[in-house]
Scaffold this motif. Structure first.
Motif, PDB file in Angstrom:
ATOM      1  N   ASN A 493       1.073  -1.257  -0.107  1.00 19.57           N
ATOM      2  CA  ASN A 493      -0.294  -0.046   0.132  1.00 19.57           C
ATOM      3  C   ASN A 493       1.026   1.179  -0.181  1.00 19.57           C
ATOM      4  O   ASN A 493       2.036   1.596   0.230  1.00 19.57           O
ATOM      5  N   SER A 494       0.261   2.595  -0.025  1.00 19.37           N
ATOM      6  CA  SER A 494       1.028   3.830  -0.295  1.00 19.37           C
ATOM      7  C   SER A 494       1.730   3.712   1.573  1.00 19.37           C
ATOM      8  O   SER A 494       3.348   4.266   1.389  1.00 19.37           O
ATOM      9  N   ASN A 495       1.744   3.492   2.118  1.00 24.41           N
ATOM     10  CA  ASN A 495       2.406   3.543   3.765  1.00 24.41           C
ATOM     11  C   ASN A 495       3.699   3.057   3.405  1.00 24.41           C
ATOM     12  O   ASN A 495       4.642   2.888   4.135  1.00 24.41           O
ATOM     13  N   ALA A 496       4.103   1.806   2.465  1.00 27.75           N
ATOM     14  CA  ALA A 496       4.830   0.769   2.272  1.00 27.75           C
ATOM     15  C   ALA A 496       5.631   1.406   1.096  1.00 27.75           C
ATOM     16  O   ALA A 496       6.786   0.525   0.732  1.00 27.75           O
ATOM     17  N   VAL A 497       5.466   2.502   0.685  1.00 28.47           N
ATOM     18  CA  VAL A 497       6.395   2.840  -0.482  1.00 28.47           C
ATOM     19  C   VAL A 497       6.441   4.033   0.250  1.00 28.47           C
ATOM     20  O   VAL A 497       6.448   5.440   0.807  1.00 28.47           O
ATOM     21  N   TYR A 498       7.986   4.307  -0.345  1.00 23.87           N
ATOM     22  CA  TYR A 498       8.787   5.193   0.940  1.00 23.87           C
ATOM     23  C   TYR A 498       9.594   6.083  -0.233  1.00 23.87           C
ATOM     24  O   TYR A 498       9.891   5.732  -1.532  1.00 23.87           O
ATOM     25  N   LEU A 499       9.819   7.623  -0.449  1.00 26.76           N
ATOM     26  CA  LEU A 499      10.052   8.025  -1.371  1.00 26.76           C
ATOM     27  C   LEU A 499      12.034   8.831  -0.421  1.00 26.76           C
ATOM     28  O   LEU A 499      11.795   9.192  -0.034  1.00 26.76           O
ATOM     29  N   THR A 500      12.594   9.133  -1.517  1.00 24.98           N
ATOM     30  CA  THR A 500      13.815   9.623  -1.704  1.00 24.98           C
ATOM     31  C   THR A 500      13.974  11.226  -1.829  1.00 24.98           C
ATOM     32  O   THR A 500      12.264  11.536  -2.226  1.00 24.98           O
ATOM     33  N   GLU A 501      14.863  11.378  -1.866  1.00 27.31           N
ATOM     34  CA  GLU A 501      15.008  13.488  -2.009  1.00 27.31           C
ATOM     35  C   GLU A 501      13.993  13.925  -3.355  1.00 27.31           C
ATOM     36  O   GLU A 501      13.740  14.410  -3.149  1.00 27.31           O
ATOM     37  N   ASP A 502      14.914  12.638  -4.366  1.00 26.40           N
ATOM     38  CA  ASP A 502      14.832  12.774  -5.530  1.00 26.40           C
ATOM     39  C   ASP A 502      12.758  12.274  -6.068  1.00 26.40           C
ATOM     40  O   ASP A 502      12.620  12.318  -7.514  1.00 26.40           O
ATOM     41  N   PHE A 503      12.046  11.936  -4.825  1.00 25.09           N
ATOM     42  CA  PHE A 503      10.875  11.476  -5.255  1.00 25.09           C
ATOM     43  C   PHE A 503      11.188  10.043  -5.672  1.00 25.09           C
ATOM     44  O   PHE A 503      10.010   9.258  -6.526  1.00 25.09           O
ATOM     45  N   SER A 504      12.148   9.461  -5.682  1.00 20.03           N
ATOM     46  CA  SER A 504      12.416   8.119  -6.197  1.00 20.03           C
ATOM     47  C   SER A 504      11.528   6.522  -4.969  1.00 20.03           C
ATOM     48  O   SER A 504      12.038   7.105  -3.670  1.00 20.03           O
ATOM     49  N   PRO A 505      10.839   6.032  -5.460  1.00 15.14           N
ATOM     50  CA  PRO A 505       9.602   5.692  -4.723  1.00 15.14           C
ATOM     51  C   PRO A 505      10.874   4.029  -4.482  1.00 15.14           C
ATOM     52  O   PRO A 505      11.718   3.642  -4.803  1.00 15.14           O
ATOM     53  N   LYS A 506      10.768   3.504  -2.778  1.00 11.43           N
ATOM     54  CA  LYS A 506      11.509   2.246  -1.942  1.00 11.43           C
ATOM     55  C   LYS A 506      10.878   1.273  -1.204  1.00 11.43           C
ATOM     56  O   LYS A 506       9.839   2.114  -0.165  1.00 11.43           O
ATOM     57  N   LEU A 507      10.701   0.157  -1.884  1.00 10.69           N
ATOM     58  CA  LEU A 507       9.043  -0.310  -1.039  1.00 10.69           C
ATOM     59  C   LEU A 507       9.943  -1.374  -0.123  1.00 10.69           C
ATOM     60  O   LEU A 507      11.016  -1.679  -0.010  1.00 10.69           O
ATOM     61  N   VAL A 508       9.292  -0.812   0.921  1.00  3.48           N
ATOM     62  CA  VAL A 508       9.751  -1.674   2.136  1.00  3.48           C
ATOM     63  C   VAL A 508       8.717  -2.593   2.924  1.00  3.48           C
ATOM     64  O   VAL A 508       7.659  -2.410   3.277  1.00  3.48           O
ATOM     65  N   ASP A 509       9.167  -3.882   3.665  1.00  8.33           N
ATOM     66  CA  ASP A 509       7.826  -4.508   4.013  1.00  8.33           C
ATOM     67  C   ASP A 509       8.236  -4.185   5.768  1.00  8.33           C
ATOM     68  O   ASP A 509       8.755  -5.406   6.453  1.00  8.33           O
ATOM     69  N   PHE A 510       8.302  -3.264   6.265  1.00  6.28           N
ATOM     70  CA  PHE A 510       7.781  -2.670   7.824  1.00  6.28           C
ATOM     71  C   PHE A 510       6.615  -3.846   8.475  1.00  6.28           C
ATOM     72  O   PHE A 510       6.704  -3.961   9.752  1.00  6.28           O
ATOM     73  N   GLU A 511       5.796  -4.061   7.660  1.00  2.74           N
ATOM     74  CA  GLU A 511       4.397  -4.793   8.139  1.00  2.74           C
ATOM     75  C   GLU A 511       4.315  -6.926   8.242  1.00  2.74           C
ATOM     76  O   GLU A 511       4.441  -7.696   8.763  1.00  2.74           O
ATOM     77  N   ARG A 512       5.920  -7.377   8.011  1.00  4.62           N
ATOM     78  CA  ARG A 512       6.391  -8.549   7.505  1.00  4.62           C
ATOM     79  C   ARG A 512       6.202  -9.278   9.092  1.00  4.62           C
ATOM     80  O   ARG A 512       5.766 -10.051   9.142  1.00  4.62           O
ATOM     81  N   TRP A 513       6.845  -8.655   9.821  1.00  7.96           N
ATOM     82  CA  TRP A 513       6.172  -9.438  11.446  1.00  7.96           C
ATOM     83  C   TRP A 513       5.999  -9.598  12.042  1.00  7.96           C
ATOM     84  O   TRP A 513       5.340  -9.872  12.942  1.00  7.96           O
ATOM     85  N   ASN A 514       4.224  -7.869  11.586  1.00  7.95           N
ATOM     86  CA  ASN A 514       3.229  -8.347  12.462  1.00  7.95           C
ATOM     87  C   ASN A 514       2.507 -10.035  11.790  1.00  7.95           C
ATOM     88  O   ASN A 514       1.473 -10.701  12.748  1.00  7.95           O
ATOM     89  N   THR A 515       2.577 -10.641  10.647  1.00  4.67           N
ATOM     90  CA  THR A 515       2.123 -11.517  10.926  1.00  4.67           C
ATOM     91  C   THR A 515       3.041 -12.842  10.719  1.00  4.67           C
ATOM     92  O   THR A 515       2.583 -13.805  11.139  1.00  4.67           O
ATOM     93  N   VAL A 516       3.805 -12.518  10.909  1.00  6.37           N
ATOM     94  CA  VAL A 516       4.894 -13.719  11.301  1.00  6.37           C
ATOM     95  C   VAL A 516       4.902 -13.624  12.996  1.00  6.37           C
ATOM     96  O   VAL A 516       4.909 -15.269  12.899  1.00  6.37           O
TER      97      VAL A 516
END
Length: 659
Positions: A493-516
């Motif tokens: 979702n849009s909370n899993a997409v972080y943006l750099t200074e030049d607005f390049s997207p970085k996908l990150v899975d911070f929610e992974r351990w909730n399900t684990v």
């Protein structure tokens, strides 16, 4: 005349079939080797081997190719087949085999040395598997080989010097393994005399003998020493991510990793050193030393027998009770230490809790929170920003299966490396106080959700949103198709997409351990049969192939990106239900666009809406792969600098904001 020659050749072939038996079926030893190959495969999820049991002709089996006379197996090809198992040593009996292609599978164990018996082999591709152990030196016997690909395994040990015997080798891929030691190869010269005149003669060893080698990759191992000068024609990226001493080497590993690799190599060499002959003729033990040895030996025997008797008594008393006791955690880690095999993580940077505590300002800089974890933002000594996921699980709710899963997850995440995905930098594992943390690189411009719904959405122009969309899909394509086994994000979702200074997207899975953590049933585990742990770990692995859910979530995310609306809204309902009123009608697609956006090109909107429609198809089997979706966006949307400048008179300002 030609026709007569043809008849003569045909007659000769038939006579050979009758009298020499060369037109008979594949030889028994090759059939046996193929059966051994399939016998070593434990899982075949794509049913690639299904017809092996229905037909008696090996040449008709899928993956098998025979010679023109149908009496020799010349190719065994099961690329991208998800086969799980081991490599059978009997493969060495396929004497006429020219291709052995088993890349992108789940093969475990070592490479059998019998592979070196395949004298006619030209292509050996075992890349992207889980193979371990050393590269057998017998591979140097493959005199006709032109391509060897062992990329992306867990191979250890040194590169065999016998690879220098492969004079026909053109391509060699050994990257992304755990190989150590130097690259064998030198080009030396010595001077001899003839008729009283000095003559300079040269000789080569190892890789320097491979005069036909055109492509080679040794990157991301633990190779030491210097790159042989004879390989200077290869690009420097072929040697990156190692421990070379060359000044022009790029992307070195950390000194700590290199030191441990060098120690391991030294230890292995010490054990391998042959012991030379020793002269014992004049050695004579003193009498007192002989008596001391006898007394010590007798004491040791008595001690050993006493321990055996006590152990037998304990085992006898325990066998009287046949009660299954649940595995219990001691109240402190001093009484019970959780550890599986830290050696699996030795190639990954390990942070101390104190380091992360300082970086994250005593863990006060919280940027995310969930029932089972917290996410902190920090800054390390070199000034780079990090995101730290700290698992909020007590020691009493941390069974062995969770520890094993933590280590597997660290290894799984460490293999991911793409410009549009957040990279795992390291981990923290301490028992006093109990700490399990994951350290990621941090994109400092916040999340896409914040920019769309809380920040100044004007920063996200139409062009910038298109670039973000392409970056997200490229990251997912890498996870889904370029990583084996495929990696999926637990909540896209849009909370899993972080943006750099030049607005390049970085996908990150911070929610992974909730399900684990939530699947461990409060950490209860039984060692009697390991059922819960086994079931949990199996579920954890099968989750990685659930790419269809990611594809659907991508469609929702792209809708959110172009419309500026949240996925769920009390007043307007679910965004997909709202969008379905306009998606089937090309003349109404403009209703999906955020009203504040300007310079929206109709062709771009049509392409991105086509991608959205494919992603949210109600039948998962009809959703295309991320490879196809990425090509649709890349080929259908022009986000080049030229397109920006031609779009509007304010293009330079737009470009300044976008870059």
């Amino acid at each position: 005349m030609k026709f007569q020659n043809f008849l003569f050749l045909l007659l000769a072939t038939q006579m050979e079939c009758l009298f020499l038996g060369t037109c008979l079926a594949v030889q028994d030893e090759e059939v046996s080797a193929l059966k051994s190959f399939v016998g070593a495969i434990s899982e075949d999820p794509l049913a690639k081997l299904s017809d092996w049991s229905t037909s008696t002709d090996p040449c008709s089996w899928s993956g098998v190719k025979c010679s023109d006379l149908k009496n020799r197996v010349i190719s065994l090809n099961f690329a991208n087949s998800s086969l799980k198992g081991f490599l059978a040593p009997e493969l060495g009996s396929l004497n006429s085999l020219q291709e052995l292609i088993l890349n992108n599978n789940l093969l475990y164990g070592t490479i059998p040395k019998q592979i070196g018996m395949l004298k006619n082999l030209r292509v050996l591709d075992l890349s992207v598997n889980h193979l371990l152990g050393p590269i057998p030196s017998e591979i140097g016997d493959l005199g006709n080989i032109t391509k060897i690909n062992l990329h992306f395994n867990g191979l250890t040990g040194v590169i065999p010097t016998t690879l220098g015997n492969l004079v026909n080798l053109v391509e060699l891929y050994l990257d992304r393994n755990k190989l150590s030691g130097p690259i064998p190869g030198s080009k030396n010269s010595h001077t001899s005399t003839a008729h009283g005149m000095p003559i300079s003669e040269g000789y080569t060893t190892g890789m320097c003998q491979l005069t036909r080698l055109r492509v080679a990759d040794f990157s991301y191992n633990f190779l030491l020493g210097k790159v042989p000068t004879c390989l200077d024609y290869l690009p420097r990226t072929s040697f990156q991510g190692n421990c070379f001493e060359d000044e022009d080497s790029i992307l070195h590993r950390s000194s700590q990793q290199c030191i441990s690799a060098k120690k391991q190599e030294t230890t292995e060499e010490t054990y391998k050193q042959p012991s030379g002959p020793t002269n014992h003729q004049n050695l004579k033990e003193p009498l007192w030393l002989l008596i001391l040895e006898i007394v010590t030996g007798a004491a040791f025997v008595i001690f050993f027998l006493t321990c055996m008797v006590r152990t037998a008594k304990r085992c006898k008393s325990k066998s009287k009770s046949n009660v299954i006791i649940p595995w219990k955690r001691a109240p402190t880690m001093k009484n019970h230490k959780i550890s599986i095999d830290d050696g699996l993580l030795k190639t990954i940077l390990r942070y101390s809790r104190q380091e992360l505590e300082v970086a994250c300002e005593d863990f006060s800089n919280i940027i995310g929170s969930a029932p089972d974890n917290r996410v902190y933002k920090g800054t390390v000594k070199d000034g780079s920003e990090i995101a730290v996921i700290s698992l909020a699980v007590s020691v009493s709710h941390w069974p062995i299966c969770l520890e094993l899963c933590f280590q597997k997850e660290v290894i799984n995440l460490a293999r991911l490396n793409h410009e549009n995905t957040s990279k795992l930098l390291g981990y923290c594992k301490e028992n006093e106080p109990f700490s399990r943390m994951l350290v990621f690189e941090y994109a400092s411009n916040g999340t896409l959700y914040e920019h769309l719904h809380y920040g100044d959405a004007g920063h996200l122009s139409w062009l910038r949103r298109l670039k973000i969309a392409v970056g997200i899909v490229r990251g997912l394509r890498y996870w889904h198709t370029e990583v084996q086994p495929p990696f999926t994000i637990s909540e896209l979702n849009s909370n899993a997409v972080y943006l750099t200074e030049d607005f390049s997207p970085k996908l990150v899975d911070f929610e992974r351990w909730n399900t684990v953590v939530s699947r461990t049933d409060n950490g209860l585990s039984y060692l009697s049969n390991g059922g819960l742990c086994n079931g949990f770990l199996e579920n954890s692995e099968t989750k990685n192939v659930d790419v269809q859910a990611n594809t659907y979530d991508l469609g929702v995310l792209l809708l959110e990106l172009i419309s500026g609306r949240p996925p769920h809204c009390k007043d307007r309902g679910y965004i997909v239900n709202w969008a379905m009123e306009y998606l089937p009608h090309p003349d109404k697609l403009s209703m999906l666009v955020d009203p504040e956006l300007k310079n929206v090109k109709t062709d771009d909107l049509s392409v991105i809406c086509s991608v959205i429609s494919l992603c949210i198809d109600h039948e998962p089997s009809k959703r295309p792969s991320m490879q196809i979706l990425c090509e649709m966006l890349e080929n259908g949307i022009d986000i080049s600098v030229c397109a920006i400048l031609c779009e509007t008179s304010l293009a330079w300002a737009e470009l300044a904001l976008s870059v």
